[in-house]
Design a protein around this motif. Sequence first.
Motif, PDB file in Angstrom:
ATOM      1  N   ALA A   1     -16.667  15.853  -4.471  1.00 61.04           N
ATOM      2  CA  ALA A   1     -15.934  15.593  -6.546  1.00 61.04           C
ATOM      3  C   ALA A   1     -15.630  14.276  -6.265  1.00 61.04           C
ATOM      4  N   HIS A   2     -15.790  12.911  -7.305  1.00 64.45           N
ATOM      5  CA  HIS A   2     -15.613  11.494  -7.552  1.00 64.45           C
ATOM      6  C   HIS A   2     -14.332  12.079  -8.720  1.00 64.45           C
ATOM      7  N   VAL A   3     -13.438  11.954  -8.589  1.00 66.64           N
ATOM      8  CA  VAL A   3     -11.552  12.200  -9.410  1.00 66.64           C
ATOM      9  C   VAL A   3     -11.323  10.664  -9.839  1.00 66.64           C
ATOM     10  N   THR A   4     -11.014  10.536 -11.665  1.00 65.01           N
ATOM     11  CA  THR A   4     -10.908   9.526 -12.107  1.00 65.01           C
ATOM     12  C   THR A   4      -8.891   9.838 -12.421  1.00 65.01           C
TER      13      THR A   4
ATOM     14  N   PRO B   1       0.884  -1.075  -0.015  1.00 61.03           N
ATOM     15  CA  PRO B   1       0.271   0.232   0.023  1.00 61.03           C
ATOM     16  C   PRO B   1       0.802   1.131  -0.356  1.00 61.03           C
ATOM     17  N   VAL B   2       0.719   2.860  -0.640  1.00 60.27           N
ATOM     18  CA  VAL B   2       0.970   3.429  -0.350  1.00 60.27           C
ATOM     19  C   VAL B   2       0.135   5.073  -0.322  1.00 60.27           C
ATOM     20  N   ALA B   3       0.679   6.360  -0.013  1.00 59.03           N
ATOM     21  CA  ALA B   3      -0.053   6.855  -0.120  1.00 59.03           C
ATOM     22  C   ALA B   3       0.692   8.027   0.165  1.00 59.03           C
ATOM     23  N   ALA B   4      -0.099   9.012  -0.992  1.00 54.92           N
ATOM     24  CA  ALA B   4       1.130   9.978  -1.935  1.00 54.92           C
ATOM     25  C   ALA B   4       0.381  11.158  -1.578  1.00 54.92           C
ATOM     26  N   LEU B   5       0.720  12.336  -2.525  1.00 51.90           N
ATOM     27  CA  LEU B   5       0.719  13.645  -2.889  1.00 51.90           C
ATOM     28  C   LEU B   5       0.073  13.886  -4.191  1.00 51.90           C
ATOM     29  N   VAL B   6      -0.524  13.570  -4.210  1.00 49.23           N
ATOM     30  CA  VAL B   6      -0.673  13.813  -5.353  1.00 49.23           C
ATOM     31  C   VAL B   6      -2.033  15.247  -6.726  1.00 49.23           C
ATOM     32  N   PRO B   7      -0.723  16.050  -7.147  1.00 47.35           N
ATOM     33  CA  PRO B   7      -1.172  17.231  -7.701  1.00 47.35           C
ATOM     34  C   PRO B   7      -2.136  17.132  -8.547  1.00 47.35           C
ATOM     35  N   THR B   8      -3.534  17.837  -8.556  1.00 45.27           N
ATOM     36  CA  THR B   8      -5.129  18.158  -9.492  1.00 45.27           C
ATOM     37  C   THR B   8      -4.589  18.061 -11.027  1.00 45.27           C
ATOM     38  N   ASP B   9      -4.049  19.190 -10.807  1.00 42.46           N
ATOM     39  CA  ASP B   9      -3.445  20.593 -12.083  1.00 42.46           C
ATOM     40  C   ASP B   9      -2.904  19.682 -12.857  1.00 42.46           C
ATOM     41  N   GLN B  10      -3.318  19.143 -13.701  1.00 45.81           N
ATOM     42  CA  GLN B  10      -2.402  18.165 -14.586  1.00 45.81           C
ATOM     43  C   GLN B  10      -3.143  16.958 -15.162  1.00 45.81           C
ATOM     44  N   PRO B  11      -2.474  16.865 -16.749  1.00 44.57           N
ATOM     45  CA  PRO B  11      -3.674  15.753 -17.419  1.00 44.57           C
ATOM     46  C   PRO B  11      -3.733  13.927 -17.032  1.00 44.57           C
ATOM     47  N   GLY B  12      -4.260  13.245 -17.014  1.00 49.53           N
ATOM     48  CA  GLY B  12      -5.249  12.526 -16.055  1.00 49.53           C
ATOM     49  C   GLY B  12      -5.211  12.544 -15.225  1.00 49.53           C
TER      50      GLY B  12
ATOM     51  N   VAL C   1      -8.488  13.306 -13.305  1.00 48.06           N
ATOM     52  CA  VAL C   1     -10.594  13.834 -14.044  1.00 48.06           C
ATOM     53  C   VAL C   1     -11.468  14.081 -13.433  1.00 48.06           C
ATOM     54  N   VAL C   2     -11.767  15.228 -12.734  1.00 47.12           N
ATOM     55  CA  VAL C   2     -13.081  15.695 -11.733  1.00 47.12           C
ATOM     56  C   VAL C   2     -14.112  15.987 -11.318  1.00 47.12           C
ATOM     57  N   GLU C   3     -15.156  15.175 -10.830  1.00 46.86           N
ATOM     58  CA  GLU C   3     -16.350  15.024 -11.574  1.00 46.86           C
ATOM     59  C   GLU C   3     -17.162  15.596 -10.269  1.00 46.86           C
ATOM     60  N   PRO C   4     -17.476  17.110 -10.625  1.00 47.72           N
ATOM     61  CA  PRO C   4     -18.594  17.360  -8.731  1.00 47.72           C
ATOM     62  C   PRO C   4     -19.725  17.247  -9.008  1.00 47.72           C
ATOM     63  N   VAL C   5     -19.767  16.377  -7.388  1.00 46.09           N
ATOM     64  CA  VAL C   5     -20.821  16.167  -7.022  1.00 46.09           C
ATOM     65  C   VAL C   5     -21.664  17.272  -6.723  1.00 46.09           C
ATOM     66  N   VAL C   6     -23.416  16.800  -6.844  1.00 41.55           N
ATOM     67  CA  VAL C   6     -24.114  18.548  -6.192  1.00 41.55           C
ATOM     68  C   VAL C   6     -25.614  17.857  -5.165  1.00 41.55           C
ATOM     69  N   ASP C   7     -26.151  18.512  -4.864  1.00 39.94           N
ATOM     70  CA  ASP C   7     -26.997  17.805  -3.780  1.00 39.94           C
ATOM     71  C   ASP C   7     -27.394  16.575  -3.869  1.00 39.94           C
ATOM     72  N   GLN C   8     -26.759  16.252  -2.795  1.00 40.10           N
ATOM     73  CA  GLN C   8     -25.796  15.556  -1.940  1.00 40.10           C
ATOM     74  C   GLN C   8     -27.208  15.634  -0.983  1.00 40.10           C
ATOM     75  N   LEU C   9     -27.472  15.276   0.129  1.00 39.49           N
ATOM     76  CA  LEU C   9     -27.757  14.735   1.082  1.00 39.49           C
ATOM     77  C   LEU C   9     -27.529  15.932   1.978  1.00 39.49           C
ATOM     78  N   GLY C  10     -26.339  15.909   2.444  1.00 37.16           N
ATOM     79  CA  GLY C  10     -26.202  17.429   3.813  1.00 37.16           C
ATOM     80  C   GLY C  10     -24.704  16.972   3.393  1.00 37.16           C
ATOM     81  N   MET C  11     -23.719  18.081   3.747  1.00 36.95           N
ATOM     82  CA  MET C  11     -22.493  18.505   3.467  1.00 36.95           C
ATOM     83  C   MET C  11     -22.654  19.076   2.307  1.00 36.95           C
TER      84      MET C  11
END
Length: 366
Positions: free
Chosen positions: A189-192, A160-171, A173-183
């Motif tokens: 977001a879901h991220v691929t 197992p590995v844990a690493a800090l991954v910058p999001t502003d890069q190719p590869g 993909v951020v999918e915002p999640v809206v209208d959830q029950l709370g918070m």
Amino acid sequence: MSELETVLAEAVTAASGWDRAGLPRTAALGLARATVLGSDRAEQYGGRGSDAHELGLVASELGAVCTSLRSLFTVQGMVAATVDRWGTAAQRSTWLPAFTSGELIAGLAATEAAAGSDLSGIEARFTGSTELALSGRKLWITFGAMADVLLVAGRSADGPVAALVPTDQPGVVVEPVVDQLGMRGTRLAHVTFDRARVPAENVLARPGFGVSHVLGTALDHGRYTIAWGCVGMARACLTDAAAHARDRVQGGAALGEHQAVRAMLGRSWVEVESARALCVRAAGQRVARDPAALLGTIAAKYAAAAAAGAVSERAVQILGAAGCAPDSRAGRFFRDAKIMQIIEGAREVAEQDIGEFVLRTAGAGR
């Protein structure tokens, strides 16, 4: 008025709007100006060395105003605590000041389709050696829609590995999640990841520590601040319900004159105070570095989340139509409280952990 009081006063006005549109990035800068963003980090990294008692009280104050704002405080703190505990000196110097200043927004990417409270089912994979490539899909990432960097748990050939991954890069993909029950303000977001680049120097600790140790630090920190945040939520709901019961007159009598209403308020007060007592106990254990602090934090989060759920539900009932209004704090917290019973360890998992402790220590106090 202190900077924190200013942040809280502004949040009281803005919270309903944030619940609809999402927390703005400037909220992190406000917390940073109030020196509470990562306040438990050392001064050399922009913190103020707050102990567990101080950290809990801030989480409670934020929780009483806006769950999403408290969640930003929590998640930023989770990632910072993990880097502080498991990072190298270079990693701490690079990342911690950026987290405590609000320059970078962090998120924790652990949950997957087959990995929730039990993270053993994680399938995201890191490949490579000098530079890693990450592939996989992570779900329900708090502030994932605006995070600059994600602490990602995955697998590798070495464990197992844990690493800090910058999001502003190719590869990435951020999918915002809206209208959830709370918070709803937490910019979920879901991220691929599709062979996203991960510099080797972004890996925390050695492979094999990714879930049990590195993420354990993050989740423990999260449970603790969530527990105190829930106490704040429950306290705020009790305050709103009591004020309404005192002032609302129906049929010539105040609502609070009804025995059923007084009983609801009484149960709520006991639950708030009981949860707070467990949080104070957990704080003391953490300050003392008591090995029992881990279980104490689980118990505090379990009780506080339950209190937030029960007290917010009664508050909405007492407030009636006002509790169901779009800008109702109790109504907003009623939705948020259910999420608190799920994240950072579902209540059923907490019950098992606490039950195991009870069995292991049965008769020890005789």
